[in-house]
Design a protein around this motif. Structure first.
Motif, PDB file in Angstrom:
ATOM      1  N   GLN A 117       7.449  73.384  28.523  1.00 41.02           N
ATOM      2  CA  GLN A 117       8.282  72.797  27.196  1.00 41.02           C
ATOM      3  C   GLN A 117       9.394  73.516  27.175  1.00 41.02           C
ATOM      4  OE1 GLN A 117       6.402  72.170  23.521  1.00 41.02           O
ATOM      5  NE2 GLN A 117       8.356  72.864  22.545  1.00 41.02           N
ATOM      6  N   GLN A 118      10.511  72.951  27.520  1.00 39.21           N
ATOM      7  CA  GLN A 118      11.864  73.622  27.524  1.00 39.21           C
ATOM      8  C   GLN A 118      12.807  73.031  26.543  1.00 39.21           C
ATOM      9  OE1 GLN A 118      13.146  76.178  29.760  1.00 39.21           O
ATOM     10  NE2 GLN A 118      14.764  76.518  28.200  1.00 39.21           N
ATOM     11  N   SER A 119      13.198  73.894  25.986  1.00 39.18           N
ATOM     12  CA  SER A 119      14.118  73.479  24.582  1.00 39.18           C
ATOM     13  C   SER A 119      15.700  74.209  24.625  1.00 39.18           C
ATOM     14  CB  SER A 119      13.579  73.394  23.216  1.00 39.18           C
ATOM     15  OG  SER A 119      13.142  74.682  22.964  1.00 39.18           O
ATOM     16  N   ALA A 120      16.464  73.966  23.864  1.00 42.94           N
ATOM     17  CA  ALA A 120      17.638  74.665  23.671  1.00 42.94           C
ATOM     18  C   ALA A 120      18.282  74.532  22.410  1.00 42.94           C
ATOM     19  CB  ALA A 120      18.938  74.074  24.576  1.00 42.94           C
ATOM     20  N   LEU A 121      18.776  75.413  21.610  1.00 40.84           N
ATOM     21  CA  LEU A 121      19.336  75.361  20.214  1.00 40.84           C
ATOM     22  C   LEU A 121      20.265  75.974  20.378  1.00 40.84           C
ATOM     23  CD1 LEU A 121      18.606  74.281  17.353  1.00 40.84           C
ATOM     24  CD2 LEU A 121      17.710  76.684  16.800  1.00 40.84           C
TER      25      LEU A 121
ATOM     26  N   ALA B  96      11.015  78.426  26.454  1.00 37.28           N
ATOM     27  CA  ALA B  96      10.246  77.948  27.533  1.00 37.28           C
ATOM     28  C   ALA B  96       9.066  78.168  27.324  1.00 37.28           C
ATOM     29  CB  ALA B  96      10.850  78.412  29.010  1.00 37.28           C
ATOM     30  N   VAL B  97       8.001  77.517  27.471  1.00 40.06           N
ATOM     31  CA  VAL B  97       6.762  77.581  27.068  1.00 40.06           C
ATOM     32  C   VAL B  97       5.857  76.862  28.120  1.00 40.06           C
ATOM     33  CG1 VAL B  97       4.690  77.332  25.572  1.00 40.06           C
ATOM     34  CG2 VAL B  97       7.102  78.071  24.548  1.00 40.06           C
TER      35      VAL B  97
ATOM     36  N   PRO C 192       2.386  66.720  22.952  1.00 40.66           N
ATOM     37  CA  PRO C 192       3.702  66.719  22.511  1.00 40.66           C
ATOM     38  C   PRO C 192       4.206  67.984  22.172  1.00 40.66           C
ATOM     39  CG  PRO C 192       2.095  65.057  21.307  1.00 40.66           C
ATOM     40  CD  PRO C 192       1.438  65.949  21.916  1.00 40.66           C
ATOM     41  N   ALA C 193       5.844  67.860  22.185  1.00 42.46           N
ATOM     42  CA  ALA C 193       6.586  69.063  22.168  1.00 42.46           C
ATOM     43  C   ALA C 193       6.338  69.607  20.715  1.00 42.46           C
ATOM     44  CB  ALA C 193       8.087  68.504  22.288  1.00 42.46           C
ATOM     45  N   ARG C 194       6.305  70.768  20.626  1.00 38.35           N
ATOM     46  CA  ARG C 194       6.040  71.696  19.244  1.00 38.35           C
ATOM     47  C   ARG C 194       6.762  72.939  19.278  1.00 38.35           C
ATOM     48  NH1 ARG C 194      -0.213  72.617  18.461  1.00 38.35           N
ATOM     49  NH2 ARG C 194       0.020  73.520  20.658  1.00 38.35           N
ATOM     50  N   LEU C 195       7.324  73.192  18.165  1.00 37.03           N
ATOM     51  CA  LEU C 195       8.146  74.574  17.807  1.00 37.03           C
ATOM     52  C   LEU C 195       7.472  75.818  18.039  1.00 37.03           C
ATOM     53  CD1 LEU C 195      10.158  73.674  14.727  1.00 37.03           C
ATOM     54  CD2 LEU C 195      11.000  74.198  16.874  1.00 37.03           C
ATOM     55  N   VAL C 196       8.010  76.593  18.612  1.00 31.42           N
ATOM     56  CA  VAL C 196       7.047  77.845  19.079  1.00 31.42           C
ATOM     57  C   VAL C 196       7.721  78.788  17.899  1.00 31.42           C
ATOM     58  CG1 VAL C 196       6.887  80.025  20.688  1.00 31.42           C
ATOM     59  CG2 VAL C 196       7.407  77.601  21.561  1.00 31.42           C
ATOM     60  N   THR C 197       6.503  79.562  17.209  1.00 27.40           N
ATOM     61  CA  THR C 197       6.646  80.657  16.294  1.00 27.40           C
ATOM     62  C   THR C 197       6.625  81.777  16.763  1.00 27.40           C
ATOM     63  OG1 THR C 197       4.580  80.252  15.456  1.00 27.40           O
ATOM     64  CG2 THR C 197       6.169  78.961  14.503  1.00 27.40           C
TER      65      THR C 197
END
Length: 543
Positions: free
Chosen positions: A289-293, A218-219, A78-83
């Motif tokens: 895993q691609q996300s936008a903020l 992008a991970v 599942p999607a997870r936040l990258v630190t």
């Protein structure tokens, strides 16, 4: 006989013996290629891989039976936040939100006699998670008449790590299997919906849609479900050409593990990034895993999955477009250039590609405002905006005389101060007979079928949670049109777990569009190829 004649005779005998040894080596290479193909499930035609005859005499080409292999689908986590920082390439993660949910959905279809193959869900390192169906004690032969189909299904919630869905061959035919991972959250930076097919591992794939610009993450997740170490090399392409990144070569992925690579550490500030994944040794399954903020406002999340290989024709379905005026106004604001629907193209070679783009809606072909022709330089990535089209569901075709890869972005949400979501529809193969589609149990689901030319008939039959395959529904479609069909959550009083899809007539392409009512959530799953079953491998022997 003179000394010179005797020496010449010895040389001729040595050369003849050497030629026989060389041809013997060719035969040995052919046999080795057959063994390798058999071990991998035999899903590749070897005629282009095996050296042709080198002697002056040929024998008739034989067809060698290759045993069907075990069907596998590797599912991402599942999607997870990258630190951490963008400088680091190996990604660290933290929890997402308090509302994030995920589910692994799997369906395994029987043979025509109704026998369901042994199948299960395991971790990457082979530890058991769930049994889908027990291996049958016997395999009855199909009887004359229509096939009697059955299925076994699984739905696993609270997924926390990558998983492998596998099914044994039955009757020397590859099992028909479909699985996907779905994710949804209503709060946090990764608010939105994402879904990905559980994919067959391979040694060569393309991923489009990555973005490492400000506020984008992008991970790349590389999973190795085999018992052989995989060495992965990444070819990165951006708008200005291929990106040279020393850290993109020789990435070791150990057996039974996943390696996560933060692409911003290899290619920072790239708003259009294509990734070519090549591995030696073990095959891998790769997703991004691609996300936008945008400031404090979540801009969506998605799993980018591989599409079809480079080709002169690419087709994408499930391209759902919102109100054109609202989307165009949003796309004109700073930081919102990726909040509009668009087609992304990447050309692997050195030759430029002049790409003709066409879109087909419910009532036929629609004209693209800019004419639908885009030139992409060799070794670069380019995009064509589709925000000028009226709202509706579309199928996008792109063609050129130079091979390229393509994917299309779908967006939801048209207010700058409200959360939004996006999805990428990768290019897909033409539909044929008996494609199996696993359906997520939550949210809304739609079939999107496109027929670029000719007439076609699409049929789909529901598979319910109790393993029954329901009555098929037929849809007749005209050429140059797209049909969007909402799918029910239940059939015959049981939850729908998937569908069996077939098409005949003109070329048909399909996908599943996912969403949630009253929320700007969207995800797109391209319908995968059907199971291959028994394969014949041409073997050429020369002497």
């Amino acid at each position: 006989m003179s000394d010179e004649q005797e020496k010449a005779g010895r040389d001729n005998r040595r050369n003849s013996k050497s030629r026989r040894g060389s041809n013997k080596g060719v035969v040995g290479g052919v046999v080795s290629a057959m063994v390798i193909l058999a071990a991998g499930g035999g899903a590749v035609a070897a005629s282009g891989m095996v050296p042709g005859p080198t002697g002056s005499s040929n024998v008739e080409v034989k067809q060698a039976d290759v045993p069907a292999g075990r069907s596998l689908g590797v599912c991402p986590e599942p999607a997870r936040l990258v630190t951490g920082t963008d400088v680091d390439t190996d990604a660290d993660f933290s929890p997402v939100s308090t509302t994030a949910t995920s589910a692994l959905n799997a369906v395994v279809l029987s043979n025509p006699a109704g026998t369901v193959p042994g199948s299960n869900v395991t971790s990457l390192d082979g530890k058991g998670i769930a049994r889908i169906a027990q291996a049958p004690a016997s395999t009855p032969s199909p009887t004359p008449g229509p096939p009697v189909l059955a299925a076994a299904v699984a739905s696993i919630t609270s997924v926390t790590s990558p998983a492998v869905v596998g099914a044994d061959p039955i009757g020397n035919e590859q099992a028909s299997l479909s699985a996907n991972l779905s994710y949804s959250a209503t709060d946090g930076d990764l608010r939105g919906m994402a879904a990905a097919q559980c994919q067959q591992p391979g040694n060569d794939s393309w991923l489009l849609g990555a973005n490492t610009a400000l506020g984008r993450t992008a991970v790349l997740n590389l999973s190795n479900a085999s018992e052989t170490p995989a060495t992965v090399s990444l070819d990165l392409f951006g708008a200005q050409g291929q990106i040279q990144a020393p850290g993109a070569r020789g990435l070791l992925v150990a057996p039974g593990t996943t390696r996560s690579v933060n692409l911003a550490g290899l290619a920072p500030n790239e708003s259009e990034l294509a990734v070519h994944v090549r591995s030696t040794g073990g095959p891998v399954a790769g997703t991004i895993q691609q996300s936008a903020l945008r400031g404090l406002v979540p801009g969506g999340v998605d799993f980018l999955s591989p599409g079809t290989a480079p080709s002169t024709l690419q087709v994408m379905s499930g391209v759902d477009i919102q109100d054109a005026a609202a989307v165009q106004a949003l796309g004109g604001k700073p930081g919102f250039t990726d909040a509009v629907p668009s087609l992304q193209l990447a050309v692997p070679g050195s030759s430029d590609a002049v790409v003709q783009v066409k879109v087909y809606g419910a009532n036929g072909e629609r004209q693209i405002p800019d004419g639908g022709v885009v030139t992409v330089k060799g070794g670069t990535v380019a995009s064509l905006k589709l925000d000028g089209l009226p709202s509706g569901s579309y199928t996008v075709t792109a063609s050129s005389d130079v091979a390229f890869v393509a994917s299309t972005r779908v967006v939801r949400g048209a207010k700058a101060d409200s959360p939004a979501d996006f999805a990428w529809s990768p290019s897909a193969s033409r539909l044929g007979s008996q494609h199996l589609v696993a359906a997520p149990r939550a949210g809304q689901s739609f079939f999107s079928f496109g027929v670029p030319e000719g007439r076609a008939t699409v049929s789909y039959a529901p598979v319910t949670a109790d393993g029954k395959v329901g009555k098929s529904v037929d849809v007749d479609m005209s050429g140059g049109t797209t049909s969007l069909i909402e799918l029910p959550a239940t059939s015959g009083g049981a939850a729908v777990a998937g569908y069996v899809v077939s098409a005949e007539g003109g070329p048909v392409y399909g996908s599943v569009v996912l969403g949630n009512k009253d929320r700007p959530d969207v995800a797109v799953l391209a319908i995968q190829d059907a199971a291959d079953g028994l394969r014949k491998v041409p073997v050429t022997v020369g002497y």
